[in-house]
Design a protein around this motif. Sequence first.
Motif, short mmCIF file in Angstrom:
data_model
loop_
_atom_site.label_atom_id
_atom_site.label_comp_id
_atom_site.label_asym_id
_atom_site.label_seq_id
_atom_site.Cartn_x
_atom_site.Cartn_y
_atom_site.Cartn_z
N LYS A 217 0.74 -1.61 -0.28
CA LYS A 217 -0.17 0.24 -0.04
C LYS A 217 0.92 0.61 -0.07
N ILE A 218 1.12 2.12 -1.45
CA ILE A 218 1.95 2.90 -1.04
C ILE A 218 0.97 4.39 -0.82
N VAL A 219 1.38 5.22 -0.68
CA VAL A 219 0.55 6.61 -0.37
C VAL A 219 2.00 7.39 -1.56
N ILE A 220 0.88 7.96 -2.25
CA ILE A 220 1.75 8.81 -3.02
C ILE A 220 1.26 10.29 -3.10
N GLN A 221 1.75 11.22 -2.49
CA GLN A 221 1.85 12.38 -2.03
C GLN A 221 2.25 13.62 -2.76
N GLY A 222 1.04 15.30 -3.75
CA GLY A 222 1.87 15.76 -4.32
C GLY A 222 0.53 15.97 -5.07
N GLU A 223 1.00 17.45 -6.32
CA GLU A 223 -0.36 19.04 -6.40
C GLU A 223 -0.61 18.14 -7.11
#
Length: 576
Positions: free
Chosen positions: A544-550
């Motif tokens: 389970k990957i969390v990718i944070q960005g805009e």
Amino acid sequence: MEAHKKIKVECLQQAEALKLFLDKVGAETLDRHPDIRKLAETMAEECGGLSLALITIGRAMSSKKTPGEWKYAMKALRQSAASVFPGIGKKMFPQLKFSYDCLPDERVRSCFLYCCLFPSGFPIRKSELIHCWIGEGLLDHLVSSVRNQGEYILGSLIDACLLEDVRSDIVKMHDVIRDMALWIASESEKNKFCVKAGMQLKGQPVAENWEDVRRVSLMGNQIESLTQVFVCPNLLTLFLGKNELKVIINDFFNFMPMLKVLDLSFNINLDELPVGIAKLVSLEHLDLSYTGLKTLPVELKVLEKLKYLNIEHTSNLKTIPPQLISNVSKLQVLKMVGSGYEWLVEEVECLAYLNVLTISIESLSMLERAMMSLKLQSCNVEAVILKLLKGSRFLSISALANIQPLDFLGVYDCEDLEEVKIERAEIASAGWFRSVTLIKLARCPKLKDATWIFFVPHLVKMAIHECQDLEEVISEDKLSEDDKLTENSNLFSELEAFDLQKLPKLKTIYRDALPFPQLKEAIIKECPKLRKLPLNSESAEGQKIVIQGEEWWKNVEWEDECTRYHFLHSFHPIYL
């Protein structure tokens, strides 16, 4: 049935946990007021999927019929379940305590209880926890061998599900397990704790029987000043980190003759220490990292038992009295990386017992002197930051091949630096890169790429910030033909997190999709030209990957529709 095997019982998923909790509260209570069901959903989350907590607390809340009661219970629950529900400790904790009772010996049990000094949900760095255990005397005092002992105990606590292995260097304590530890400590005659961590305190707490307290934690509050003297003749550990301290009166430490561990870290407004710190004649562990200190008091010289001194990331610390460091002759651990103080090789050479060192190097001449130091070659250098190397367009880090076991390497604030180089043959023979797990590059505006990272086989976390000219993380053009023929299939195979911020020209991370079997988190912020990620449908399979960005996420060019769908729910927006 293979009954000799241990089977880990995972916490419930959110939907299952909520259903169990609501069942125990009951429809009669839930339907009393429209706000109660929503409050119940939040309280179920606080139980963290632990079945026993969901059942016990759900039953306790079944008699609470007003939103006011629920709100009060919610606030109290975030501090300690046992404090709000009378008798809940005796109902719930004895069952959980079985894992505690089964720990191998009293030493391991004491190490476990120590963890409840940290605030609820706090990420605990493994190495710092072990150093605290050493400082208080829970482990042996020979750092060269005791680290292995500490890691063994951590492994035992993780195996017993009493600590959560969040990352290779970080553990956490489940909130309910922490409550149990506090309950055990309160029931014990010899483990007297005063834990008020993360409770939003504005000032010093008022407590009874300070004379009996052995451990105090006021971490994670908003305390600005310590103006009242604590009389604590038996105090061994005092955690004051992550507050807003500005003032500590000179007499504050006068009546703590047994204190061994003092943590003042992350008090960025604390710019001086009281001279009364000299009263801590038993002190062995002093953490001053991330403080606003401008200098260290000369009185530290009298702390003859001090074995651990951490002044990491104290950018305002420009001066230290001459011979202060060398006079603290029992030091075994000296952490200085990120300090504003330009350390002297000669003073470090005088520390006969030094075993662990972290340093910042601010010139090529200092780097050369450091490489010739016999002390640096004989002790464990765990972190090095190279910074402010003016006039250097190219930097060879092959010279660091003899420094071991290097865990963290940073390159900061090098305004002329265009390329970091390595000599492949030297690195391969020395095996240096095999120990590096953390890399950070920051504020190097002319750096074009970070291809040398290709040769770091056990990288766990990578951060690159504010490198305005950086176009690629790993450049295909700079890899040799041999590199391409024998391409490292393990590249990033141990990477758990990467953090890319303020890289306006970044276009690629790596040319091809890669497996990321350990990846948990990615932060990509202010990288407007990044269109493709090194991912396909098989990358991070099962993770389970969390990718944070805009908003750039909307413009990502996926390898195929299957890949886009695979990572569709991984993205979490960052709002500027």
